[in-house]
Every structure is written in C-alpha cells, then in structure tokens.
Design an enzyme around this catalytic site. Sequence first.
Site, mmCIF file in Angstrom:
data_model
loop_
_atom_site.group_PDB
_atom_site.id
_atom_site.type_symbol
_atom_site.label_atom_id
_atom_site.label_comp_id
_atom_site.label_asym_id
_atom_site.label_seq_id
_atom_site.Cartn_x
_atom_site.Cartn_y
_atom_site.Cartn_z
ATOM 1 N N GLU A 32 33.715 45.387 56.914
ATOM 2 C CA GLU A 32 32.808 45.620 58.050
ATOM 3 C C GLU A 32 33.393 45.035 59.336
ATOM 4 O O GLU A 32 33.170 45.567 60.423
ATOM 5 C CB GLU A 32 31.417 45.041 57.730
ATOM 6 C CG GLU A 32 30.687 45.940 56.730
ATOM 7 C CD GLU A 32 29.712 45.231 55.806
ATOM 8 O OE1 GLU A 32 29.336 44.080 56.091
ATOM 9 O OE2 GLU A 32 29.336 45.840 54.783
ATOM 10 N N LYS B 173 25.612 38.577 54.879
ATOM 11 C CA LYS B 173 25.815 39.455 56.044
ATOM 12 C C LYS B 173 24.843 39.060 57.167
ATOM 13 O O LYS B 173 24.506 37.883 57.302
ATOM 14 C CB LYS B 173 25.685 40.922 55.631
ATOM 15 C CG LYS B 173 26.612 41.232 54.447
ATOM 16 C CD LYS B 173 26.846 42.683 54.189
ATOM 17 C CE LYS B 173 27.788 42.836 53.010
ATOM 18 N NZ LYS B 173 28.130 44.223 52.720
ATOM 19 N N GLU C 131 37.600 44.697 47.461
ATOM 20 C CA GLU C 131 36.325 45.368 47.709
ATOM 21 C C GLU C 131 36.589 46.800 48.171
ATOM 22 O O GLU C 131 36.848 47.023 49.364
ATOM 23 C CB GLU C 131 35.546 44.648 48.808
ATOM 24 C CG GLU C 131 35.199 43.217 48.488
ATOM 25 C CD GLU C 131 33.990 42.749 49.300
ATOM 26 O OE1 GLU C 131 32.972 42.412 48.672
ATOM 27 O OE2 GLU C 131 34.049 42.758 50.540
ATOM 28 N N HIS D 113 36.660 41.060 56.098
ATOM 29 C CA HIS D 113 35.726 41.949 55.389
ATOM 30 C C HIS D 113 35.824 43.340 56.009
ATOM 31 O O HIS D 113 36.056 43.469 57.215
ATOM 32 C CB HIS D 113 34.303 41.401 55.523
ATOM 33 C CG HIS D 113 33.320 42.132 54.659
ATOM 34 N ND1 HIS D 113 32.809 43.355 55.014
ATOM 35 C CD2 HIS D 113 32.792 41.836 53.453
ATOM 36 C CE1 HIS D 113 31.996 43.774 54.058
ATOM 37 N NE2 HIS D 113 31.967 42.864 53.098
ATOM 38 N N GLY E 235 27.780 48.277 49.492
ATOM 39 C CA GLY E 235 26.446 48.625 49.971
ATOM 40 C C GLY E 235 25.996 50.024 49.583
ATOM 41 O O GLY E 235 25.000 50.520 50.106
ATOM 42 N N ASN F 197 27.390 36.967 49.964
ATOM 43 C CA ASN F 197 27.649 37.303 51.361
ATOM 44 C C ASN F 197 26.347 37.873 51.921
ATOM 45 O O ASN F 197 26.010 39.019 51.658
ATOM 46 C CB ASN F 197 28.792 38.334 51.428
ATOM 47 C CG ASN F 197 29.002 38.864 52.824
ATOM 48 O OD1 ASN F 197 28.447 38.326 53.806
ATOM 49 N ND2 ASN F 197 29.817 39.916 52.938
ATOM 50 N N SER G 46 28.811 46.507 45.410
ATOM 51 C CA SER G 46 27.651 46.892 44.601
ATOM 52 C C SER G 46 27.584 46.175 43.253
ATOM 53 O O SER G 46 27.197 46.763 42.240
ATOM 54 C CB SER G 46 27.608 48.409 44.408
ATOM 55 O OG SER G 46 27.424 49.052 45.659
#
Length: 250
Positions: free
Chosen positions: A99, A10, A164, A97, A170, A8, A210
């Site tokens: 985010e 991003k 996740e 996701h 991250g 991904n 991560s």
Amino acid sequence: MRQLIAGNWKMNGLTAEAEALAEAIREGVSNAQTPPAADLLLCPPFTAIATVARVLAGSGIAWGAQDCHMSDHGAHTGDVAPGMLRDLGASHVILGHSERRHHHNELDETVREKCVAAMRAGLIPIVCVGESEEQRAAGQEQDVVGWQIKGSLPDGFAGIVAYEPVWAIGTGRSATEEDVAAMHGFVRAELIRQLGEDAGAAIPVLYGGSVNPDNAGAILSLPEVGGALVGGASLKAHDFLSIIHHAETA
Ligand code: PGA
C-alpha cells in the site's frame, strides 16, 4: 525459530478502540492455558502507538509501526523518524508494504534507505515484497520478488521479510498452499543467494495476504513460513487470538 504473528492495523482505530483491542488481545493471551508458541507483535497507526504501548507493557507482546522516515530528524513535515518509534518502545517497523509502494510511490531504493535508518535506530524492519495480479498472470512473480529483495534489503540486513502477494491483500483470497510453499522456498533461496548462507538462512519469512482463522493452520505449517502478517483479521481480537493458536499447534 519461533514464528512471529504480527498484526498490521493499517489506518484503523481511534485511541479508545486501539486500547480496547490491545487489552482484549493481552487478556486473551494471558488467559490462554499455555503461553503462546509464537512471538506476537501489534502495529497500530502512529497515533495509537503510545496507548498500545501502555497496554502491552510487561505483557510480552511487542509493538511496532507501519512505516518510518529514512532520516533521523529534520525538516520532513508529517513524517516520523525511527528514533521516535524506539522512544515509544517500538521494536519493529513494517517497511515497503504494497500500500505504501503503490499509494506513496515507494521504490525499492526508498525502502532500503528506510531499512538502514530503522536498523540504526535499533528497530527490526519487516520488509514487504510481493507481486501484483498482472505480474503473476504473466509468470513474473519470482522475477519481481527477487528484484524487490535485491533492491529493498541493505547490506547487513538483519530483519524480517514478509511475502505478501498484492492480489491476496484485503481480498479474502489468500494464496494457495502450493503457491505459498513455492514462493517461500524461492524467497529463502534468494535470501541465501543474495546475503550468504548464514545471514540468508536466519531471516524469518512471514506470509501475508488474507490470513484468517480458517487458513492460518495450513499456511503456518508450511515449510519456510516463519509466521504471518495479518491485516483485516488482526482488528478482531477473537480472530487474531485464534490465528495465534494455530501457530501454537502448527
Ligand atoms: P490482509 O492484509 O490480512 O487484510 O490481507 C495483510 C497486510 O496487508 O499486511
């Protein structure tokens, strides 16, 4: 079931960088002594999909997107329809996701509608679920993830789920092996409970948060881990290739 290692990217990469990264990964995979034991997928930003598609065509590595709209076309300024992604040869789309859930207020219901549209267009949705740090501290991780699965997956869901934990994304702080094993066991049980024995057992469940070359081997060898959704480490060809190698040896 073969594992899936998905990158991904991003909001990273101008076209020249995306091209170079996709080329390095394609080369690394084709120069490896053995073909990858895992299925491979790269999800660049929308603007780089066509470039990456050109690089990966015929390589056996799939490409996808990080979001799509729930409509097939129409007055949706700035959005991208799932059919447009299929048109570029995309096979998968990441949906829900964290985010997007947090920065764009996407609700489970939104994710579910996007999922229906993606499947209708012939895309495989990768639906992300995961609890926040506060929710885990309050012991609510299973409740939260159970509700996300219930709310985000439509009837007849035929896709992939990515667990996740938000606090691991991250941050360089992946979940412990015990936590990953416990949550993946829970997600599998929940999928079977909600979708039925056959459909629930057939859905691959990826871990994301991560993942890096150092922890990938341990994570990918855990039961019920069907692969990895890799963010930061997927932007470095060397790291991504080394994660792929762990899937081979897991
Ligand atoms: P990360 O991101 O690997 O950088 O933690 C994972 C993801 O957000 O999918």
